[in-house]
Scaffold this motif. Structure first.
Motif, mmCIF file in Angstrom:
data_model
loop_
_atom_site.group_PDB
_atom_site.id
_atom_site.type_symbol
_atom_site.label_atom_id
_atom_site.label_comp_id
_atom_site.label_asym_id
_atom_site.label_seq_id
_atom_site.Cartn_x
_atom_site.Cartn_y
_atom_site.Cartn_z
ATOM 1 N N ASN A 167 5.880 6.171 -5.210
ATOM 2 C CA ASN A 167 5.334 6.279 -6.573
ATOM 3 C C ASN A 167 5.777 5.105 -7.437
ATOM 4 O O ASN A 167 5.002 4.582 -8.250
ATOM 5 C CB ASN A 167 5.793 7.605 -7.203
ATOM 6 C CG ASN A 167 4.887 8.756 -6.834
ATOM 7 O OD1 ASN A 167 3.940 8.572 -6.072
ATOM 8 N ND2 ASN A 167 5.167 9.937 -7.347
ATOM 9 N N ALA A 168 7.048 4.715 -7.277
ATOM 10 C CA ALA A 168 7.550 3.602 -8.079
ATOM 11 C C ALA A 168 6.820 2.308 -7.734
ATOM 12 O O ALA A 168 6.440 1.522 -8.625
ATOM 13 C CB ALA A 168 9.053 3.443 -7.868
ATOM 14 N N VAL A 169 6.612 2.061 -6.442
ATOM 15 C CA VAL A 169 5.899 0.843 -6.027
ATOM 16 C C VAL A 169 4.473 0.856 -6.558
ATOM 17 O O VAL A 169 3.966 -0.166 -7.071
ATOM 18 C CB VAL A 169 5.907 0.729 -4.481
ATOM 19 C CG1 VAL A 169 4.987 -0.406 -4.034
ATOM 20 C CG2 VAL A 169 7.311 0.486 -3.982
ATOM 21 N N GLN A 170 3.812 2.008 -6.432
ATOM 22 C CA GLN A 170 2.413 2.083 -6.853
ATOM 23 C C GLN A 170 2.253 2.015 -8.370
ATOM 24 O O GLN A 170 1.141 1.823 -8.865
ATOM 25 C CB GLN A 170 1.800 3.387 -6.318
ATOM 26 C CG GLN A 170 1.665 3.411 -4.800
ATOM 27 C CD GLN A 170 1.144 4.729 -4.270
ATOM 28 O OE1 GLN A 170 1.094 5.734 -4.989
ATOM 29 N NE2 GLN A 170 0.756 4.744 -3.000
ATOM 30 N N ALA A 171 3.349 2.183 -9.115
ATOM 31 C CA ALA A 171 3.260 2.086 -10.581
ATOM 32 C C ALA A 171 3.024 0.646 -11.040
ATOM 33 O O ALA A 171 2.512 0.412 -12.145
ATOM 34 C CB ALA A 171 4.535 2.634 -11.220
ATOM 35 N N PHE A 172 3.410 -0.345 -10.205
ATOM 36 C CA PHE A 172 3.238 -1.742 -10.605
ATOM 37 C C PHE A 172 1.801 -2.174 -10.365
ATOM 38 O O PHE A 172 1.260 -2.001 -9.265
ATOM 39 C CB PHE A 172 4.194 -2.638 -9.819
ATOM 40 C CG PHE A 172 5.647 -2.379 -10.113
ATOM 41 C CD1 PHE A 172 6.203 -2.784 -11.313
ATOM 42 C CD2 PHE A 172 6.447 -1.701 -9.208
ATOM 43 C CE1 PHE A 172 7.538 -2.547 -11.592
ATOM 44 C CE2 PHE A 172 7.770 -1.458 -9.480
ATOM 45 C CZ PHE A 172 8.331 -1.869 -10.670
ATOM 46 N N PRO A 173 1.161 -2.749 -11.366
ATOM 47 C CA PRO A 173 -0.260 -3.138 -11.210
ATOM 48 C C PRO A 173 -0.468 -4.280 -10.226
ATOM 49 O O PRO A 173 -1.525 -4.406 -9.628
ATOM 50 C CB PRO A 173 -0.676 -3.528 -12.627
ATOM 51 C CG PRO A 173 0.592 -3.886 -13.325
ATOM 52 C CD PRO A 173 1.661 -3.014 -12.724
ATOM 53 N N LYS A 174 0.545 -5.173 -10.034
ATOM 54 C CA LYS A 174 0.373 -6.288 -9.116
ATOM 55 C C LYS A 174 1.721 -6.647 -8.506
ATOM 56 O O LYS A 174 2.785 -6.294 -9.030
ATOM 57 C CB LYS A 174 -0.210 -7.489 -9.846
ATOM 58 C CG LYS A 174 0.680 -8.027 -10.968
ATOM 59 C CD LYS A 174 0.039 -9.226 -11.644
ATOM 60 C CE LYS A 174 0.941 -9.757 -12.767
ATOM 61 N NZ LYS A 174 0.367 -10.956 -13.407
ATOM 62 N N ALA A 175 1.662 -7.347 -7.368
ATOM 63 C CA ALA A 175 2.884 -7.777 -6.699
ATOM 64 C C ALA A 175 3.508 -8.945 -7.446
ATOM 65 O O ALA A 175 2.839 -9.937 -7.765
ATOM 66 C CB ALA A 175 2.568 -8.179 -5.255
ATOM 67 N N ASP A 176 4.804 -8.837 -7.742
ATOM 68 C CA ASP A 176 5.508 -9.910 -8.448
ATOM 69 C C ASP A 176 6.999 -9.704 -8.189
ATOM 70 O O ASP A 176 7.675 -8.922 -8.865
ATOM 71 C CB ASP A 176 5.210 -9.859 -9.938
ATOM 72 C CG ASP A 176 5.752 -11.077 -10.681
ATOM 73 O OD1 ASP A 176 6.652 -11.739 -10.135
ATOM 74 O OD2 ASP A 176 5.262 -11.357 -11.785
#
Length: 796
Positions: free
Chosen positions: A560-569
């Motif tokens: 869930n935490a990973v999917q909360a970020f809109p883009k990879a950075d």
């Protein structure tokens, strides 16, 4: 004079006819002869009353005699019972109201008729009354005795009917009634109304403007004559032609008027002080009976209301007294116990449940009684058929009076709910495994690539003969790289097994950091290119929980935490993992991200099942709901803090494991040249497993491998001797568990030196069986040292 005959033989009728004629009385029109009590009128006419006692129990004869006695006016009737019963039973009939008992063929009817006719004539002042005429007034003392005799045996509404009938006869009046004030207190409903020799049923009339209203107000009201003129609004008085009236109020124990007892007459009603006192006394008795009836009806209504209320509760419910006996049960509890209420009331757990479960229930009830505090517990109950049910019980103590506590217990069967929860958790795990499949494949394929290359290289080298000495360092390096790659694959497989295993109910000490590292390895591919992971891990003790279920929580929170970020950075996106102790009893695990955060309305529903902010087809909305359920089932709590634009923090609070960790003592490992060579039997349906185990142990022990458990039993039956046995759990045909059960019956000593191996999950029953045995479970894949240590324990 009249004769009332009930079940009298024809011969007796003929004798009585002759006696009437000898006394100068007419027989025709002066006799009522019936076979059944129901055929008689409510009031028996003056004269002889004869009851034929048919064969049967004395209780039935006594009941018929008592009923006849209640319908007669004692001073003007004589009750004779024709019976052949012994003296003791005749005394019971006398006590029930009979004036005398004689044999059926006793005779003497001429004498009885003449004597009773003279007594009746003297009482009435001469001459027999005409049928249907109003009786003459009898002496107050005789009337009092008659009324007391007629109103002592009856209870309930029959009491009022008997009272007014005998009251009218005693006073020689046209009518007598007893009425009950209605709740509005503006009308009177008759409980019994005797008029002109018969009962009038259910008469209700308004009180205003009636003599009964004055009786209610003044307690006693007497009008010698002209009562219809005095109360012109009372149409009943005018219609019936009443002139005299005497009424007394019925009162309850608080002194409140609740009804009226009255006599009415078509002639002037001359009464003295004794008469009024007699009516007041009878009104007091009638008031007490009416209050008793009302109280009883209120109790019955309360009882019915309570019973209906309990039966309306869908969950099983019972009430127990201090002796742990059931004193109230509802319909659902009867169905749950498969017993009727009559069977359950007055009994206890020990009358229906197995001893262990009955003792557990008794102990929990006793704890509730002694503590006085409400309790909620999750329990298991085994049925006769062998099935196990999961129950949630709630207990609360209440006191009916000082020193008289009672316990109310409700039961909710959550077996299906728990099964559904388990299925949802497993389904969620499979969804997570599917999500991580690409990453897991990547993590496995990388080491597999060089493992396969190295094995191919080793094969080519060995195909050319004995390798030269200068190539040995490189070969050792190839072998070391291969072992390292296999170790990486083994670690990933172990993490997947811990994550997906189905032993939902196993609870014990769990290393939070180990579970966290396993979860990170499973989602490594998801994390590698999107976020940085920062650890802030304090040393914490083991927590009470389940390794697989806690791993599922951490995997869901990380995904869930990973999917909360809109883009990879990698430079901006950050997930922080933290652990620390909180107080003496809790461990805190935090998963924090610096993503976009959540709105307040999302926070309020974040743990609701099927709630998701993802597009349709992307998420099920079950992940966080299942996390919430898992953490609470382990006795912990989970919450979230988030603000739009400031990221989110999921905080998991877990109880520290309080039990003592059982550490197996390390067994001394003998040097290979000192250890005696032992003979082992290996049972595994994979031939390669047998070959590999034989290679690992060939320098120490002799290994005989078979692929079928039934073949192994056959070898043992033929006398083959082995020092220990290794057996796989999951095999076609006979499983390892079935083999061990059979071996325990045949060779108990050999069964103690048998160890089980498993390459994956198996049934709950099989796992419980393994856990109950003293031997460990050797999980595949295993390193050589773990295998040797396991075998050493079996041989110790």
């Amino acid at each position: 004079m009249h004769a009332t005959l009930l079940s009298v033989p024809p011969t007796v009728r003929e004798e009585m006819e002759g006696a009437f004629q000898a006394s100068g009385l007419s027989w025709e029109g002066r006799v009522t002869s019936v076979e059944r009590l129901e055929e008689l009128p409510a009031a028996v006419s003056a004269g002889l009353v004869v009851l034929g006692d048919e064969s049967g129990g004395v209780e039935e004869a006594v009941a018929r005699c008592r009923e006849l006695h209640s319908r007669r006016f004692i001073p003007r009737t004589h009750l004779v019972v024709l019976t052949a019963r012994p003296e003791a039973e005749q005394e019971a009939l006398i006590r029930a109201g009979a004036d005398e008992c004689i044999p059926v063929q006793g005779g003497g009817w001429r004498r009885r008729v003449a004597a009773f006719h003279r007594r009746l004539a003297a009482t009435e002042g001469g001459g027999a009354p005409l049928a249907g005429a109003v009786s003459q007034r009898i002496a107050p003392e005789i009337a009092l005795r008659a009324l007391l005799a007629s109103t002592t045996s009856d209870l309930g509404h029959d009491f009022f009917r008997t009272l007014v009938m005998h009251l009218a006869n005693s006073f020689g009046v046209t009518s007598a009634l007893v009425g009950e004030l209605q709740p509005e207190r503006d009308s009177l409903r008759t409980l019994a109304f005797w008029l002109n020799g018969r009962f009038e049923e259910n008469v209700t009339y308004r009180l205003q403007g009636t003599p009964c209203h004055n009786a209610v107000l003044s307690s006693l009201c007497h009008y010698r004559d002209g009562v219809a003129t005095r109360f012109p609004e009372d149409a009943m008085l005018m219609d019936l032609g009443m002139r005299g009236y005497l009424g007394a109020a019925l009162k309850n124990s608080r002194g409140d008027a609740i009804g009226v007892l009255a006599i009415l007459h078509g002639e002037p009603l001359d009464l003295g002080t004794l008469d009024r006192a007699l009516l007041e006394a009878l009104a007091a008795r009638a008031g007490a009976e009416l209050e008793r009836i009302r109280t009883q009806e209120a109790l019955e209504r309360a009882r019915d209301f309570l019973r209906n209320t309990l039966d309306a509760v869908p969950d099983p419910l019972f009430v127990a007294d201090r002796a742990h006996r059931f004193v109230a049960v509802n319909r659902a509890f009867c169905g749950f116990m498969r017993r009727s209420a009559e069977q359950l009331l007055g009994s206890s757990y020990h009358d229906f449940l197995p001893a262990r479960e009955a003792d557990d229930g008794w102990r929990l009830d006793e704890l509730a009684f002694t503590s006085g505090q409400p309790m909620e517990r999750e329990e298991t109950l085994s049925s006769i058929s062998g099935t196990t049910r999961t129950l949630v019980t709630k207990r609360a103590v209440f006191a009916e009076a000082p020193g008289q506590p009672f316990l109310v217990v409700t039961i909710r069967d959550i077996t299906d709910h728990r099964r559904l929860e388990t299925q949802l958790r497993l389904a969620d795990r499979m969804v997570s495994v599917g999500t991580m499949a690409a990453g897991v494949a990547h993590e496995i394929n990388n080491p597999l690539a060089y493992v396969c290359s190295n094995l191919s290289y080793l094969g080519n080298v060995l195909a050319q003969g004995v390798p030269p000495a200068e190539s040995l360092p490189e070969l050792r390096e190839v072998v070391a790289e291969t072992e390292e790659g296999i170790g990486r694959v083994r670690a990933i497989v172990q993490d997947l097994k811990a994550f997906a295993r189905s032993d939902e109910d196993r609870v014990g000490p769990v290393d939070v950091h180990q579970v966290m590292e396993g979860a990170l390895r499973l989602v490594r591919n998801e994390l590698s290119y999107r976020v940085r992971v920062v650890r802030a891990l304090d040393a914490v003790p083991a927590v009470r929980g389940n390794e697989g279920r806690l791993g599922q929580v951490l995997v869901n929170l990380l995904v869930n935490a990973v999917q909360a970020f809109p883009k990879a950075d990698l430079d901006q996106n950050r997930i922080r993992l933290a652990t620390r102790c909180e107080g003496a009893n809790w461990v805190v695990v935090e998963v924090e991200d610096n993503g976009p955060g959540m709105e307040q309305e999302v926070l309020e529903r974040i743990f609701d099942p099927f709630f998701t902010t993802k597009p349709v087809g992307v998420g099920t909305g079950l992940g966080l709901a299942i996390c919430h359920s898992i953490v609470h089932s382990m006795g912990g709590q989970i919450d979230v803090r988030s603000r739009r634009g400031h990221g989110s923090v999921f905080r998991v609070l877990l109880p520290i494991f309080q039990g003592e960790d059982v550490v197996l003592p390390a067994l001394p490992v003998r040097q290979e040249h000192e250890a005696p060579r032992r003979r082992l039997l290996l049972i595994d349906d994979e031939p390669a497993v047998g070959t590999s185990v034989r290679r690992l142990l060939q320098g120490v022990h002799e290994v005989h491998a078979v692929q079928d458990a039934r073949e192994a039993l056959s070898l043992l039956s033929r006398g083959e001797q082995y020092d220990a046995i290794l057996c796989d759990v999951v095999m076609p045909g006979m499983s390892g568990v079935d083999f061990l059960r059979e071996l325990e019956q045949r060779e108990p000593l050999m069964a103690r030196r048998t160890g089980l191996m498993s390459g994956g999950t198996f049934s709950t029953q099989a796992r419980e069986f393994v856990a109950a045995r003293a031997s460990d479970l050797l999980e595949k894949p295993f390193e050589p040292e773990r295998l040797r240590t396991f075998v050493a324990r079996l041989l110790a």
